[in-house]
Every structure is written in structure tokens, then in C-alpha cells.
Write a protein that holds these residues in place. Structure first.
Motif, PDB file in Angstrom:
ATOM      1  N   ASP A  19       7.715   8.094   0.135  1.00 54.89           N
ATOM      2  CA  ASP A  19       8.519   6.923   0.454  1.00 54.89           C
ATOM      3  C   ASP A  19       8.060   5.657  -0.266  1.00 54.89           C
ATOM      4  OD1 ASP A  19      10.187   8.362   2.069  1.00 54.89           O
ATOM      5  OD2 ASP A  19       9.147   7.854   3.936  1.00 54.89           O
ATOM      6  N   SER A  20       6.762   5.494  -0.489  1.00 55.56           N
ATOM      7  CA  SER A  20       6.259   4.248  -1.067  1.00 55.56           C
ATOM      8  C   SER A  20       6.414   4.180  -2.583  1.00 55.56           C
ATOM      9  CB  SER A  20       4.782   4.057  -0.710  1.00 55.56           C
ATOM     10  OG  SER A  20       3.978   5.039  -1.332  1.00 55.56           O
ATOM     11  N   THR A  21       6.852   5.290  -3.211  1.00 52.51           N
ATOM     12  CA  THR A  21       7.017   5.301  -4.672  1.00 52.51           C
ATOM     13  C   THR A  21       8.392   5.838  -5.055  1.00 52.51           C
ATOM     14  OG1 THR A  21       5.998   7.514  -4.794  1.00 52.51           O
ATOM     15  CG2 THR A  21       4.547   5.611  -5.098  1.00 52.51           C
ATOM     16  N   ARG A  22       9.396   5.564  -4.226  1.00 51.16           N
ATOM     17  CA  ARG A  22      10.695   6.201  -4.409  1.00 51.16           C
ATOM     18  C   ARG A  22      11.666   5.375  -5.261  1.00 51.16           C
ATOM     19  NH1 ARG A  22      12.650  10.390  -1.497  1.00 51.16           N
ATOM     20  NH2 ARG A  22      11.081  10.054   0.128  1.00 51.16           N
ATOM     21  N   SER A  23      11.600   4.062  -5.196  1.00 54.50           N
ATOM     22  CA  SER A  23      12.645   3.238  -5.797  1.00 54.50           C
ATOM     23  C   SER A  23      12.131   2.359  -6.937  1.00 54.50           C
ATOM     24  CB  SER A  23      13.273   2.341  -4.736  1.00 54.50           C
ATOM     25  OG  SER A  23      12.357   1.336  -4.325  1.00 54.50           O
ATOM     26  N   GLU A  25      12.584  -0.794  -7.238  1.00 53.59           N
ATOM     27  CA  GLU A  25      12.038  -2.029  -6.694  1.00 53.59           C
ATOM     28  C   GLU A  25      10.567  -1.855  -6.336  1.00 53.59           C
ATOM     29  OE1 GLU A  25      12.195  -5.930  -6.109  1.00 53.59           O
ATOM     30  OE2 GLU A  25      13.900  -4.708  -6.797  1.00 53.59           O
ATOM     31  N   GLN A  26      10.215  -0.700  -5.790  1.00 52.21           N
ATOM     32  CA  GLN A  26       8.813  -0.437  -5.443  1.00 52.21           C
ATOM     33  C   GLN A  26       7.951  -0.293  -6.690  1.00 52.21           C
ATOM     34  OE1 GLN A  26      10.000   2.990  -3.113  1.00 52.21           O
ATOM     35  NE2 GLN A  26       9.116   2.111  -1.258  1.00 52.21           N
ATOM     36  N   TRP A  27       8.508   0.280  -7.745  1.00 52.88           N
ATOM     37  CA  TRP A  27       7.730   0.504  -8.966  1.00 52.88           C
ATOM     38  C   TRP A  27       7.232  -0.789  -9.594  1.00 52.88           C
ATOM     39  CZ3 TRP A  27      11.926   4.263 -11.272  1.00 52.88           C
ATOM     40  CH2 TRP A  27      11.943   5.434 -10.509  1.00 52.88           C
ATOM     41  N   LYS A  28       7.956  -1.882  -9.362  1.00 55.67           N
ATOM     42  CA  LYS A  28       7.602  -3.158  -9.998  1.00 55.67           C
ATOM     43  C   LYS A  28       6.249  -3.689  -9.536  1.00 55.67           C
ATOM     44  CE  LYS A  28      12.445  -4.620 -10.458  1.00 55.67           C
ATOM     45  NZ  LYS A  28      13.470  -5.616 -10.018  1.00 55.67           N
ATOM     46  N   LYS A  29       5.768  -3.246  -8.381  1.00 52.37           N
ATOM     47  CA  LYS A  29       4.536  -3.823  -7.824  1.00 52.37           C
ATOM     48  C   LYS A  29       3.274  -3.140  -8.344  1.00 52.37           C
ATOM     49  CE  LYS A  29       4.393  -0.936  -3.648  1.00 52.37           C
ATOM     50  NZ  LYS A  29       4.462  -0.908  -2.162  1.00 52.37           N
ATOM     51  N   TYR A  30       3.456  -2.051  -9.092  1.00 53.39           N
ATOM     52  CA  TYR A  30       2.287  -1.289  -9.525  1.00 53.39           C
ATOM     53  C   TYR A  30       1.812  -1.681 -10.919  1.00 53.39           C
ATOM     54  CZ  TYR A  30       3.100   1.838  -5.558  1.00 53.39           C
ATOM     55  OH  TYR A  30       3.255   2.348  -4.294  1.00 53.39           O
ATOM     56  N   GLU A  77      -0.835   5.169   0.514  1.00 55.16           N
ATOM     57  CA  GLU A  77       0.079   5.718   1.522  1.00 55.16           C
ATOM     58  C   GLU A  77       0.176   7.244   1.497  1.00 55.16           C
ATOM     59  OE1 GLU A  77       1.362   1.596   0.400  1.00 55.16           O
ATOM     60  OE2 GLU A  77       0.816   3.415  -0.672  1.00 55.16           O
TER      61      GLU A  77
END
Length: 283
Positions: free
Chosen positions: A18-22, A24-29, A233
Motif C-alpha cells: 500500500d505505501s508504494t502503490r501510486s 503520488e507516493q513515489w515522489k517522496k522517495y 511499512e
């Protein structure tokens, strides 16, 4: 026949998490793809090895220079646009996703995109329609089938893990399935991913000699990146699978490519006798 492929993803492109699905989430890594591609180039140069690179469209959109660098030296294929499991999409969503990735890769390279691999080998019997869509989009060679039960997909009805021709209502695609090994009634991939990092090299070398008629290897850039951060996570089992053996993976791959001669997909297509290949009809 030994074939080497790379799935060009960032270190955080982990499936079914869930924490690496989208996007938008990828931008924080943290960005690590540039140094990881440099590492792969150096390994291939040092071992004089050809390979095929399956590239996520998101990588191409975000870092187009990476695609151009790869295409100058090696052949490329699509790994979808957004790295989602096929069975989690409708046929319409799958078509749009793959079509957008192919168009982007072709625009960046000026070359036709003929090769495809689904994330997680996630085309199952129930998603047979995916092959018809791939055919319509100009894909000639697929590498998406895991010829046994698999957590993210799997197609046990495929039979023996060998090249074949997939036929969906008269639409045909050449298939190079991933190579598997049966260990304690479980089919595993030892020529790439977590098991490649986990198993000792002497065992990988032994199995590769036994599978010399056909061996398809796949490596992710993150498999060779011992310095990557850990995604907090993840469950304990996923952390083990994702991070085991990272420190020794580059040296292991260098030995693998020195002990065995690997080619890219176009070379394999040209030498394989397709007149004798089994035809697998999916309806």
C-alpha cells in the motif's frame, strides 16, 4: 540459450504494497535509478554482455535521459506505464496503460517497441485477453508468464518452461517464460530477484548448467543496490525478501555473466526454431 533481461524500476517500485502503490507516493522517495543504471552498464561492459531492458513508463516520463542512454546501447521493451498487476486492471485500463508506455518509449527512442513484460508475471489464464491487446499494440515477444502457481500471477497450464507461441483467437505472440526450478514442491526463480540474492552462487551455477537448454534471467536495479533505504511499512517477511543478499548480489551477477554467455531477446528470437515451438491456444 541464456537470455538476460532487466526490469528498469526504482528501488521503491514494490508490488502489492500500500505505501508504494501510486505515483503520488513515489515522489517522496530518494532517487537512486541513475547510479543503479550506471552500475548495470559497468557490469555489462566488463563482461561483454547483451541484455534487454523492460522499462516502466513512469521512469521514461520522469527521467527520459535514462531511456535514451539505454536505447543507445541495448534493446528496450515496455514494463507498463504505472507498474500495476494485470489482474487488478480491467482490459480497458490495461490497454491504456500499455499503449501509453509504448508511445512514450517510441517517441523517446524513435524505435518500435516489440517486447513486453507484465509486472510480477501477473498475466494468468483468466487474463488471456492481455495477449490480444499486446498483439494489437505491436508487441511481438512477451516475457510475462510464470509457468506455475505464483503469488502475483502464474499460469500452470502453460506447461514446461520453454519458448512457445501464444495464440489468442488467431493473434500470435512469441513467448519466453521465466525460468523456474521446483524446490520442495514450490516453483522458484533462481536466476533473478530475491532467490538469486539468497542462494549461494555454487547452487545457482549448478542449476544453470542443468538448465542450459533454456534460461531466462531477470534482474532489477534494486537487486544490486546495497545502499538503498529500507521501506519501513513492509512486513517482516517482505523485508526479508526485498533486502536479503543485497551486499553480495553485484559480485554474484558478475560471476554469473562470466561463467555463462547471455544474449538479448532479439538474438534468442533469431536462433530459436519457431517451426517446432509448441502453440498454446488461449480462449
Amino acid at each position: 540459450m541464456n537470455i538476460l533481461t532487466f526490469d528498469v524500476e526504482e528501488w521503491f517500485h514494490l508490488l502489492d504494497n500500500d505505501s508504494t502503490r501510486s505515483e503520488e507516493q513515489w515522489k517522496k522517495y530518494e532517487v537512486r535509478i541513475h547510479e543503479n543504471i550506471d552500475r548495470i552498464f559497468q557490469i555489462l561492459d566488463d563482461t561483454d554482455t547483451k541484455a534487454t531492458f523492460f522499462i516502466i513508463g513512469w521512469i521514461a516520463k520522469t527521467y527520459p535521459e535514462i531511456v535514451k542512454r539505454i536505447a543507445e546501447r541495448y534493446e528496450i521493451g515496455s514494463h507498463t506505464m504505472t507498474h500495476q498487476l494485470v489482474w487488478q486492471q480491467t482490459s480497458k485500463e490495461f490497454r491504456q496503460d500499455v499503449e501509453s508506455s509504448i508511445k512514450l518509449l517510441q517517441d523517446l527512442t524513435g524505435q518500435p517497441i516489440k517486447y513486453f513484460r507484465a509486472p510480477g508475471f501477473s498475466i494468468r489464464e483468466s487474463e488471456y485477453w492481455a495477449f490480444g491487446i499486446l498483439h494489437d499494440l505491436g508487441i511481438e515477444v512477451d516475457c510475462s508468464i510464470f509457468p506455475a502457481h505464483h503469488a502475483h500471477g502464474g499460469m500452470p497450464s502453460y506447461g514446461k518452461g520453454q519458448p512457445a507461441i501464444i495464440d489468442v483467437n488467431g493473434k500470435r505472440i512469441k513467448e519466453f517464460p521465466i525460468s523456474t526450478r521446483k524446490v520442495n514442491n514450490t516453483h522458484i526463480i533462481y536466476s533473478g530477484g530475491g532467490y538469486f540474492r539468497l542462494f549461494p552462487y555454487w547452487l545457482i551455477r549448478k542449476w544453470a548448467h542443468e538448465d542450459s537448454d533454456y534460461l531466462l534471467s531477470y534482474i532489477h536495479p534494486r537487486d544490486l543496490d546495497a545502499g538503498q533505504p529500507m521501506i519501513k511499512e513492509l512486513s517482516a517477511s517482505r523485508k526479508f525478501k526485498s533486502y536479503i543478499g543485497l551486499k553480495g548480489a553485484e559480485a554474484k551477477l558478475r560471476r554469473f555473466l562470466s561463467d555463462f554467455r547471455f544474449s538479448d531477446l532479439s538474438s534468442a528470437v533469431s536462433i530459436y526454431d519457431w517451426d517446432t515451438a509448441p502453440v498454446i491456444k488461449l480462449i
